[in-house]
Design a protein around this motif. Structure first.
Motif, PDB file in Angstrom:
ATOM      1  N   PHE A 160       0.815  -1.209   0.000  1.00 17.14           N
ATOM      2  CA  PHE A 160       0.000   0.000   0.000  1.00 17.14           C
ATOM      3  C   PHE A 160       0.857   1.272   0.000  1.00 17.14           C
ATOM      4  CE2 PHE A 160      -2.689  -3.270   2.017  1.00 17.14           C
ATOM      5  CZ  PHE A 160      -3.730  -3.264   1.103  1.00 17.14           C
ATOM      6  N   GLY A 161       2.140   1.117  -0.323  1.00 13.55           N
ATOM      7  CA  GLY A 161       3.027   2.273  -0.329  1.00 13.55           C
ATOM      8  C   GLY A 161       2.585   3.354  -1.295  1.00 13.55           C
ATOM      9  N   GLY A 162       2.226   2.937  -2.521  1.00 16.42           N
ATOM     10  CA  GLY A 162       1.787   3.913  -3.517  1.00 16.42           C
ATOM     11  C   GLY A 162       0.518   4.627  -3.096  1.00 16.42           C
ATOM     12  N   LEU A 163      -0.396   3.876  -2.502  1.00 22.95           N
ATOM     13  CA  LEU A 163      -1.653   4.465  -2.050  1.00 22.95           C
ATOM     14  C   LEU A 163      -1.404   5.487  -0.948  1.00 22.95           C
ATOM     15  CD1 LEU A 163      -4.784   4.461  -2.006  1.00 22.95           C
ATOM     16  CD2 LEU A 163      -4.644   2.661  -0.264  1.00 22.95           C
ATOM     17  N   ASP A 166     -14.011   3.909   1.538  1.00 22.15           N
ATOM     18  CA  ASP A 166     -14.532   3.591   0.211  1.00 22.15           C
ATOM     19  C   ASP A 166     -13.666   4.205  -0.873  1.00 22.15           C
ATOM     20  OD1 ASP A 166     -16.622   2.109   1.206  1.00 22.15           O
ATOM     21  OD2 ASP A 166     -18.056   3.766   1.165  1.00 22.15           O
ATOM     22  N   GLN A 167     -13.247   5.453  -0.672  1.00 22.97           N
ATOM     23  CA  GLN A 167     -12.419   6.119  -1.667  1.00 22.97           C
ATOM     24  C   GLN A 167     -11.051   5.458  -1.781  1.00 22.97           C
ATOM     25  OE1 GLN A 167     -11.821  10.287  -0.874  1.00 22.97           O
ATOM     26  NE2 GLN A 167     -10.595  10.634  -2.718  1.00 22.97           N
ATOM     27  N   LEU A 168     -10.466   5.113  -0.653  1.00 20.28           N
ATOM     28  CA  LEU A 168      -9.161   4.453  -0.665  1.00 20.28           C
ATOM     29  C   LEU A 168      -9.244   3.063  -1.302  1.00 20.28           C
ATOM     30  CD1 LEU A 168      -7.996   5.422   2.934  1.00 20.28           C
ATOM     31  CD2 LEU A 168      -7.110   6.340   0.790  1.00 20.28           C
ATOM     32  N   ALA A 169     -10.317   2.342  -0.971  1.00 21.96           N
ATOM     33  CA  ALA A 169     -10.503   1.006  -1.536  1.00 21.96           C
ATOM     34  C   ALA A 169     -10.644   1.074  -3.051  1.00 21.96           C
ATOM     35  CB  ALA A 169     -11.735   0.353  -0.919  1.00 21.96           C
ATOM     36  N   GLU A 170     -11.402   2.060  -3.522  1.00 19.78           N
ATOM     37  CA  GLU A 170     -11.568   2.219  -4.969  1.00 19.78           C
ATOM     38  C   GLU A 170     -10.227   2.518  -5.624  1.00 19.78           C
ATOM     39  OE1 GLU A 170     -14.118   4.935  -8.167  1.00 19.78           O
ATOM     40  OE2 GLU A 170     -14.362   5.233  -6.004  1.00 19.78           O
ATOM     41  N   ARG A 171      -9.448   3.357  -4.987  1.00 21.20           N
ATOM     42  CA  ARG A 171      -8.122   3.691  -5.516  1.00 21.20           C
ATOM     43  C   ARG A 171      -7.219   2.454  -5.569  1.00 21.20           C
ATOM     44  NH1 ARG A 171      -5.673   8.158  -8.128  1.00 21.20           N
ATOM     45  NH2 ARG A 171      -3.435   7.772  -7.998  1.00 21.20           N
ATOM     46  N   ALA A 172      -7.382   1.566  -4.561  1.00 24.14           N
ATOM     47  CA  ALA A 172      -6.570   0.350  -4.496  1.00 24.14           C
ATOM     48  C   ALA A 172      -7.123  -0.771  -5.364  1.00 24.14           C
ATOM     49  CB  ALA A 172      -6.476  -0.120  -3.045  1.00 24.14           C
ATOM     50  N   GLY A 173      -8.316  -0.566  -5.943  1.00 24.22           N
ATOM     51  CA  GLY A 173      -8.925  -1.583  -6.785  1.00 24.22           C
ATOM     52  C   GLY A 173      -9.475  -2.756  -6.005  1.00 24.22           C
ATOM     53  N   MET A 174      -9.999  -2.492  -4.802  1.00 25.59           N
ATOM     54  CA  MET A 174     -10.541  -3.549  -3.946  1.00 25.59           C
ATOM     55  C   MET A 174     -11.921  -3.142  -3.453  1.00 25.59           C
ATOM     56  SD  MET A 174      -7.330  -4.364  -1.402  1.00 25.59           S
ATOM     57  CE  MET A 174      -5.720  -4.854  -2.004  1.00 25.59           C
ATOM     58  N   ARG A 202      -9.557  -5.068   5.589  1.00 22.65           N
ATOM     59  CA  ARG A 202      -8.920  -6.234   6.209  1.00 22.65           C
ATOM     60  C   ARG A 202      -7.462  -6.357   5.778  1.00 22.65           C
ATOM     61  NH1 ARG A 202     -13.514 -11.016   5.523  1.00 22.65           N
ATOM     62  NH2 ARG A 202     -14.904 -10.334   7.216  1.00 22.65           N
ATOM     63  N   ALA A 203      -7.219  -6.224   4.477  1.00 26.24           N
ATOM     64  CA  ALA A 203      -5.854  -6.389   3.953  1.00 26.24           C
ATOM     65  C   ALA A 203      -4.935  -5.290   4.475  1.00 26.24           C
ATOM     66  CB  ALA A 203      -5.887  -6.371   2.420  1.00 26.24           C
ATOM     67  N   PHE A 204      -5.423  -4.076   4.520  1.00 27.18           N
ATOM     68  CA  PHE A 204      -4.618  -2.952   4.991  1.00 27.18           C
ATOM     69  C   PHE A 204      -4.233  -3.141   6.458  1.00 27.18           C
ATOM     70  CE2 PHE A 204      -3.690   1.210   6.642  1.00 27.18           C
ATOM     71  CZ  PHE A 204      -3.070   1.876   5.582  1.00 27.18           C
ATOM     72  N   THR A 205      -5.206  -3.515   7.279  1.00 27.38           N
ATOM     73  CA  THR A 205      -4.942  -3.708   8.700  1.00 27.38           C
ATOM     74  C   THR A 205      -3.975  -4.864   8.928  1.00 27.38           C
ATOM     75  OG1 THR A 205      -7.137  -2.855   9.259  1.00 27.38           O
ATOM     76  CG2 THR A 205      -5.998  -4.136  10.951  1.00 27.38           C
ATOM     77  N   ALA A 206      -4.136  -5.941   8.164  1.00 32.58           N
ATOM     78  CA  ALA A 206      -3.256  -7.102   8.321  1.00 32.58           C
ATOM     79  C   ALA A 206      -1.815  -6.740   7.986  1.00 32.58           C
ATOM     80  CB  ALA A 206      -3.739  -8.242   7.422  1.00 32.58           C
ATOM     81  N   GLU A 207      -1.612  -5.903   6.965  1.00 30.80           N
ATOM     82  CA  GLU A 207      -0.247  -5.586   6.548  1.00 30.80           C
ATOM     83  C   GLU A 207       0.381  -4.506   7.410  1.00 30.80           C
ATOM     84  OE1 GLU A 207       2.143  -3.872   2.674  1.00 30.80           O
ATOM     85  OE2 GLU A 207       0.790  -5.556   2.479  1.00 30.80           O
ATOM     86  N   THR A 208      -0.375  -3.490   7.766  1.00 30.19           N
ATOM     87  CA  THR A 208       0.216  -2.344   8.456  1.00 30.19           C
ATOM     88  C   THR A 208       0.050  -2.378   9.965  1.00 30.19           C
ATOM     89  OG1 THR A 208      -1.767  -0.943   8.353  1.00 30.19           O
ATOM     90  CG2 THR A 208      -0.306  -0.919   6.435  1.00 30.19           C
TER      91      THR A 208
END
Length: 313
Positions: free
Chosen positions: A210-213, A228-236, A243-249
Motif C-alpha cells: 500500500f506504499g503507492g496508495l 470507500d475512496q481508498l478502496a476504490e483507488r486500491a482496486g478492492m 482487512r488487507a490494509f490492517t493485516a499488513e500495516t
C-alpha cells in the motif's frame, strides 16, 4: 531495585537504553535512586545478538525488586519458551513489581499471561505474528509505549528509552525526567501516545503493498479520503481493503490517514506562523478542534504547545 532481564541473542540497546536512563536519573535523584541489576536465567556473561556481552545475575527471588524490564531481541521466542523465565516474570508481577517490556520482550510478558485482556504494544514489524499468537491481548500496534495498570510495554528498541523516562517521571517527577532527557541530548520526551506509525509509512513506501496508495493519500489530504475512496483507488472492495490494509500495516485505514494528516499538520504548525484553522483545513481535519484532539492522541500536546516548543527550541 530495577531488574533488566536479558537472554542469549538479546538486543543490546533494549537493555542499555533503560539502564542509561535510570543511571542518569539516579544521579539527579541522589540517595533515592534504586540500584540497577542485569538478570538472566543463567548467571554470567550473556551474549547479545551483536556479540557484546553483559554480566548478569541469576533469577533468584528478589523481594527488593521494584521494577522488572524484559528486553527483546532475536532470542526472545526461545526465552519465551523457558519455564524458569516465565515463572520468574509471573512471580514478580504477583509480588506487585512494576513489569515492563521493550520491543519484542512483549512476547515474554504475553507468554506469562500478563497481557491477557490488557492494552499493550510491541515493534510494528511483529504485529501480525503477535496478534495471531496472542489474540487475548489488546494490541495497540502503532504506539510508542502503553501502560495498563502496573504493566508497561514499548515499541522497538529506542522506545525503551521513552518508557524508562516515563517511569522516571512517575518515580521522581517531571523535572528529573526532563533533566535526564536533556543529559541524553534528546530533543523532547515522547509521550506514550505518540505513534510509531510514521516510521512504518517510511518503510512501506515505496515498496510495500500500500506504499503507492499512502504516498498518493499524503498528496491529497485535503480530500475526504474515506475507506470507500481508498478502496476504490486500491482496486478492492471496501471490506477486503480494510482487512488487507490492517493485516499488513497493523492499523486501520482511518488511523493511517489520521497519522498522515497529523504528521503533515505538525510540520506546518512547527515551521510557520500559519493559522491553526488554515492548517486544519489544508490537512483535511477541517475543524481545528478535531485536529487538536488528534494532536493530543499522537503527541500528548495540542498544536499550540508544539508550536511554542519549536519556537523555543
Amino acid at each position: 531495585m530495577i531488574g533488566i532481564l536479558v537472554f542469549p541473542d538479546f538486543q543490546v540497546l533494549d537493555a542499555a537504553g533503560p539502564i542509561s536512563v535510570f543511571e542518569i536519573a539516579g544521579r539527579f535523584a541522589g540517595q533515592a535512586a534504586p540500584a540497577i541489576r542485569v538478570v538472566a536465567e543463567n548467571a554470567g556473561l550473556v551474549r547479545s545478538s551483536s556479540g557484546v556481552e553483559m554480566l548478569a545475575r541469576g533469577l533468584r527471588p528478589a523481594s527488593a525488586l521494584t521494577t522488572l524490564i524484559v528486553v527483546g531481541g532475536e532470542g526472545v521466542r526461545t526465552a519465551a519458551r523457558s519455564a524458569t523465565t516465565i515463572a520468574f516474570v509471573r512471580a514478580a508481577e504477583r509480588r506487585g513489581v512494576r513489569v515492563a517490556s521493550v520491543c519484542s520482550g512483549a512476547y515474554i510478558l504475553a507468554e506469562a499471561g500478563l497481557l491477557d485482556g490488557r492494552r499493550a504494544t510491541t515493534h510494528w514489524g511483529r504485529t501480525r505474528h503477535f496478534l495471531s499468537a496472542y489474540p487475548k491481548v489488546k494490541l495497540e500496534a502503532d504506539q510508542i509505549f502503553v501502560r495498563d495498570g502496573n504493566i508497561w510495554t514499548s515499541a522497538g528498541i529506542t522506545a525503551g528509552i521513552d518508557l524508562a523516562l516515563a517511569m522516571v517521571a512517575e518515580d521522581f517527577g517531571d523535572e528529573i525526567a526532563q533533566k535526564t532527557a536533556r543529559q541524553l541530548v534528546l530533543y523532547h520526551r515522547r509521550s506514550g501516545g505518540q505513534s510509531q506509525f510514521s516510521s512504518l509509512l517510511e518503510l512501506k513506501t515505496p515498496n510495500g503493498r500500500f506504499g503507492g496508495l499512502l504516498s498518493w493519500a499524503r498528496e491529497h489530504l485535503d480530500e475526504k479520503l474515506s475507506v470507500d475512496q481508498l478502496a476504490e483507488r486500491a482496486g478492492m472492495s471496501a471490506r477486503h481493503f480494510a482487512r488487507a490494509f490492517t493485516a499488513e500495516t497493523g492499523t486501520t485505514p482511518s488511523k493511517a490517514i489520521e497519522r498522515l494528516r497529523v504528521e503533515v499538520a505538525r510540520a506546518r504548525v512547527q515551521a510557520s506562523g500559519e493559522a491553526i484553522e488554515r492548517v486544519a483545513e489544508a490537512t483535511g481535519f477541517r475543524d481545528p478542534e478535531r485536529m487538536r484532539r488528534a494532536f493530543i492522541r499522537a503527541f500528548g500536546q495540542p498544536p499550540q504547545a508544539l508550536r511554542r516548543a519549536a519556537r523555543a527550541g
